[in-house]
Design an enzyme around this catalytic site. Structure first.
Site, short mmCIF file in Angstrom:
data_model
loop_
_atom_site.label_atom_id
_atom_site.label_comp_id
_atom_site.label_asym_id
_atom_site.label_seq_id
_atom_site.Cartn_x
_atom_site.Cartn_y
_atom_site.Cartn_z
N LYS A 22 -11.71 -111.48 18.26
CA LYS A 22 -11.74 -110.01 18.26
C LYS A 22 -13.16 -109.48 18.06
O LYS A 22 -13.64 -108.65 18.82
CB LYS A 22 -10.85 -109.50 17.12
N ASN A 23 -13.83 -110.00 17.00
CA ASN A 23 -15.14 -109.42 16.66
C ASN A 23 -16.20 -109.70 17.71
O ASN A 23 -17.18 -108.96 17.82
CB ASN A 23 -15.60 -109.92 15.28
N ARG A 94 -14.63 -99.40 13.28
CA ARG A 94 -16.07 -99.35 12.99
C ARG A 94 -16.91 -99.98 14.09
O ARG A 94 -18.04 -99.57 14.32
CB ARG A 94 -16.36 -100.03 11.68
N CYS A 118 -14.74 -97.21 4.44
CA CYS A 118 -13.47 -97.82 4.82
C CYS A 118 -12.93 -98.55 3.61
O CYS A 118 -13.61 -98.68 2.60
CB CYS A 118 -13.63 -98.69 6.06
N ARG A 123 -19.74 -99.72 3.66
CA ARG A 123 -20.13 -100.21 4.99
C ARG A 123 -21.09 -99.25 5.68
O ARG A 123 -20.78 -98.63 6.70
CB ARG A 123 -18.88 -100.44 5.85
N ASP A 308 -14.21 -112.71 5.82
CA ASP A 308 -12.93 -112.47 6.50
C ASP A 308 -11.88 -113.55 6.23
O ASP A 308 -10.76 -113.43 6.70
CB ASP A 308 -13.15 -112.35 8.02
N ILE A 330 -20.20 -109.79 0.24
CA ILE A 330 -20.46 -108.97 1.43
C ILE A 330 -19.94 -107.53 1.25
O ILE A 330 -20.65 -106.58 1.54
CB ILE A 330 -19.82 -109.59 2.69
N ARG A 400 -4.02 -105.17 14.38
CA ARG A 400 -5.41 -104.95 14.79
C ARG A 400 -6.10 -106.27 15.08
O ARG A 400 -7.03 -106.32 15.88
CB ARG A 400 -6.19 -104.24 13.67
C1 UD1 Z 1 -18.98 -107.78 8.56
C2 UD1 Z 1 -19.20 -109.26 8.24
C3 UD1 Z 1 -18.71 -110.05 9.43
C4 UD1 Z 1 -17.25 -109.68 9.66
C5 UD1 Z 1 -17.07 -108.18 9.88
C6 UD1 Z 1 -15.62 -107.76 10.01
C7 UD1 Z 1 -21.05 -110.44 7.22
C8 UD1 Z 1 -22.52 -110.50 6.96
N1 UD1 Z 1 -20.62 -109.47 7.99
O1 UD1 Z 1 -19.73 -107.43 9.71
O2 UD1 Z 1 -18.84 -111.42 9.17
O3 UD1 Z 1 -16.76 -110.37 10.76
O4 UD1 Z 1 -17.61 -107.51 8.75
O5 UD1 Z 1 -14.94 -107.84 8.80
O6 UD1 Z 1 -20.30 -111.28 6.72
N2 UD1 Z 1 -24.84 -102.84 5.43
C9 UD1 Z 1 -25.68 -101.83 4.99
N3 UD1 Z 1 -26.31 -101.08 5.94
C10 UD1 Z 1 -26.16 -101.30 7.29
C11 UD1 Z 1 -25.30 -102.34 7.70
C12 UD1 Z 1 -24.66 -103.08 6.75
O7 UD1 Z 1 -25.84 -101.60 3.80
O8 UD1 Z 1 -26.75 -100.58 8.10
C13 UD1 Z 1 -24.13 -103.66 4.44
C14 UD1 Z 1 -22.61 -103.54 4.54
O9 UD1 Z 1 -22.12 -102.46 3.80
C15 UD1 Z 1 -22.16 -104.88 4.01
C16 UD1 Z 1 -23.24 -105.83 4.49
O10 UD1 Z 1 -24.38 -105.02 4.74
O11 UD1 Z 1 -22.13 -104.87 2.61
C17 UD1 Z 1 -22.91 -106.62 5.75
O12 UD1 Z 1 -22.50 -105.70 6.74
P1 UD1 Z 1 -22.43 -106.01 8.29
O13 UD1 Z 1 -22.67 -107.45 8.54
O14 UD1 Z 1 -23.29 -105.04 9.00
O15 UD1 Z 1 -20.93 -105.64 8.58
P2 UD1 Z 1 -20.16 -105.90 9.90
O16 UD1 Z 1 -21.02 -105.89 11.08
O17 UD1 Z 1 -18.97 -105.00 9.83
#
Ligand code: UD1
Length: 421
Positions: A22-23, A94, A118, A123, A308, A330, A400
């Site tokens: 999915k991701n 997202r 969320c 996030r 995850d 995370i 989802r």
């Molecule tokens: C994250 C997970 C990914 C998982 C996905 C769905 C990690 C590093 N990322 O990806 O493995 O498949 O969720 O559940 O494991 N953050 C900030 N500012 C930003 C972007 C991120 O502070 O601009 C913080 C987020 O709040 C979080 C961390 O960085 O605490 C990692 O976020 P990110 O990897 O960007 O999240 P996803 O891409 O959703």
């Protein structure tokens, strides 16, 4: 609203197939915006998140059709007619925020809703925005929307992330592939999803080096062409199924399983007393102890243990021999399944980002509430070995991210059914 009814039973056995990731697929779909030629994706998972992003892409003018049995998707970004990604769509998913990079990269402007918080944490997307600014986009935040513009195109730059962001790395890559000059992304995500995205972009004519390492270098090109690309297997679905026999006992073969995608999980499971063997079809997983052993786990960006899979692992550790410590690094609010597991008889103490799980002899079925995608599946898994019935409510979260999970688990001997209301 549908719910899932699980009756605890005996050991699982048989083969269970893994769908496309999915991701990864969501980010590949956003990449279709980058070319005026068709992009065809195969091994597409049939999930509601894919449908949600499809609606958003269509609203931008992307032509999108599902072929075969819904696992092939034909996309064409020939006519991008709209540059605005609405709040109603982005808040539901997202990953929709990842239309920002491709829209600005290809057309020079985009208006994309900020996703908001969320259930599992704040996030934030500040790092996505800083990366785009580095590439020369002008950004304005107005009424909950990011207005991005780069009328003369983006320019290559050095982007150094202070910590790993998967979505941020992917937005930066998709913005940089059509920028003028060289972009270097430091402290880049090494997730297989990011590598899958780079492989697809390379097939479309992008010049990218270093995918899968912490430094990714992108040489901008004038245009990308069409391509056909297969979505990699879903390592989270794979890991979820692998953990099932840790809870129930038995031996299953995860068809399409690939050890390199779940190496950190395999190592932890082997310490727990699980036997994992690579086969021609995938991975065979067998519980070789009566009761799995307790372990300590810290969630980390890839290649560390994935956030995850933390909820599913916790479900497996509820009946382990000893006390396990799970540390979530995370997301700040990712233990919402713990109170529900406690209702089933688990002994869990949560303190900030750490959960201490003391194994009990057995769980008891109970009505429980799913709070997010991975939490939902952890409750189903706990129900597979609990005495009596577990009714998991609010299962729309599950749809989802898991393709017909009740059918797949029934086929390996689980007593599980969907109750539609
Ligand atoms: C994250 C997970 C990914 C998982 C996905 C769905 C990690 C590093 N990322 O990806 O493995 O498949 O969720 O559940 O494991 N953050 C900030 N500012 C930003 C972007 C991120 O502070 O601009 C913080 C987020 O709040 C979080 C961390 O960085 O605490 C990692 O976020 P990110 O990897 O960007 O999240 P996803 O891409 O959703």
């Amino acid at each position: 609203m549908d719910s899932i009814l699980v009756k605890g039973g005996g050991p699982l056995s048989g083969q269970i197939p893994v769908a496309g990731a999915k991701n990864t697929c969501l980010k590949l779909m956003c990449a279709a915006i980058l070319s005026d030629e068709p992009l065809t994706l195969t091994n597409v998972p049939r999930l509601s998140d894919i449908g949600t992003l499809s609606d958003l892409l269509r609203s931008l003018g992307v032509e999108l059709n599902l072929l075969a049995d819904g696992t092939v998707m034909a996309l064409s970004g020939r006519d991008i007619t709209n540059h605005k990604a609405d709040y109603d769509m982005v808040r539901k998913l997202r990953a929709s925020f990842n239309v920002l990079g491709p829209l600005v990269g290809r057309t020079g402007h985009a208006i994309v809703s900020l996703p908001g918080g969320c259930a599992i944490g704040a996030r934030k997307v500040d790092l996505h925005l800083t990366a785009l600014e580095k590439l020369g986009a002008t950004l304005e935040l107005k009424e909950g929307y990011v207005h991005a513009s780069a009328p003369n195109g983006l320019k290559g730059a050095v982007i150094e992330f202070p910590f790993v962001t998967v979505g941020g790395t992917e937005n930066a890559i998709t913005a940089a592939v059509l920028a003028k000059g060289t972009t270097v992304i430091k402290n880049a995500a090494r997730e297989p999803d990011t590598v899958g995205l780079c492989d697809c972009l390379i097939a479309m004519g992008a010049k990218i080096d270093g995918a899968g390492t912490s430094t990714i270098t992108i040489e901008g090109v004038d245009r990308l062409h069409g391509a056909t690309h297969a979505v990699i297997p879903d390592r989270i679905e794979m890991g979820t199924f692998m953990l099932a026999p840790a809870i129930t006992g038995g031996e299953i073969e995860v068809v399409g399983g690939k050890r390199s995608l779940v190496e950190s999980l395999c190592q932890k499971m082997e310490t727990m007393g699980m036997d994992i063997t690579e086969t021609d079809a995938g991975l065979r997983v067998k519980r070789v102890v009566d009761r799995v052993r307790a372990i300590d786990v810290v969630t980390e960006p890839f290649p560390g243990f994935p956030t995850d899979l933390q909820a599913q692992l916790m479900a497996a550790l509820c009946t382990a021999d000893g006390t396990s410590v799970l540390e979530e690094t995370i997301f700040e609010n990712r233990f919402m399944h713990a109170p529900e597991l406690i209702r089933m008889g688990a002994q869990i103490d949560v303190d900030g980002g750490t959960a201490k799980v003391t194994g009990v002899q057995g769980l008891r079925g109970a009505p429980v509430m799913a709070t997010d995608l991975r939490a939902s599946v952890s409750l189903i898994m706990a129900g597979l070995a609990a005495e009596g019935e577990t009714q998991v409510n609010r299962v729309y979260h599950l749809d989802r991210g898991y393709e017909r999970i009740e059918d797949k688990l029934s086929a390996i001997g689980a007593n599980i059914q969907r109750i539609s209301e």
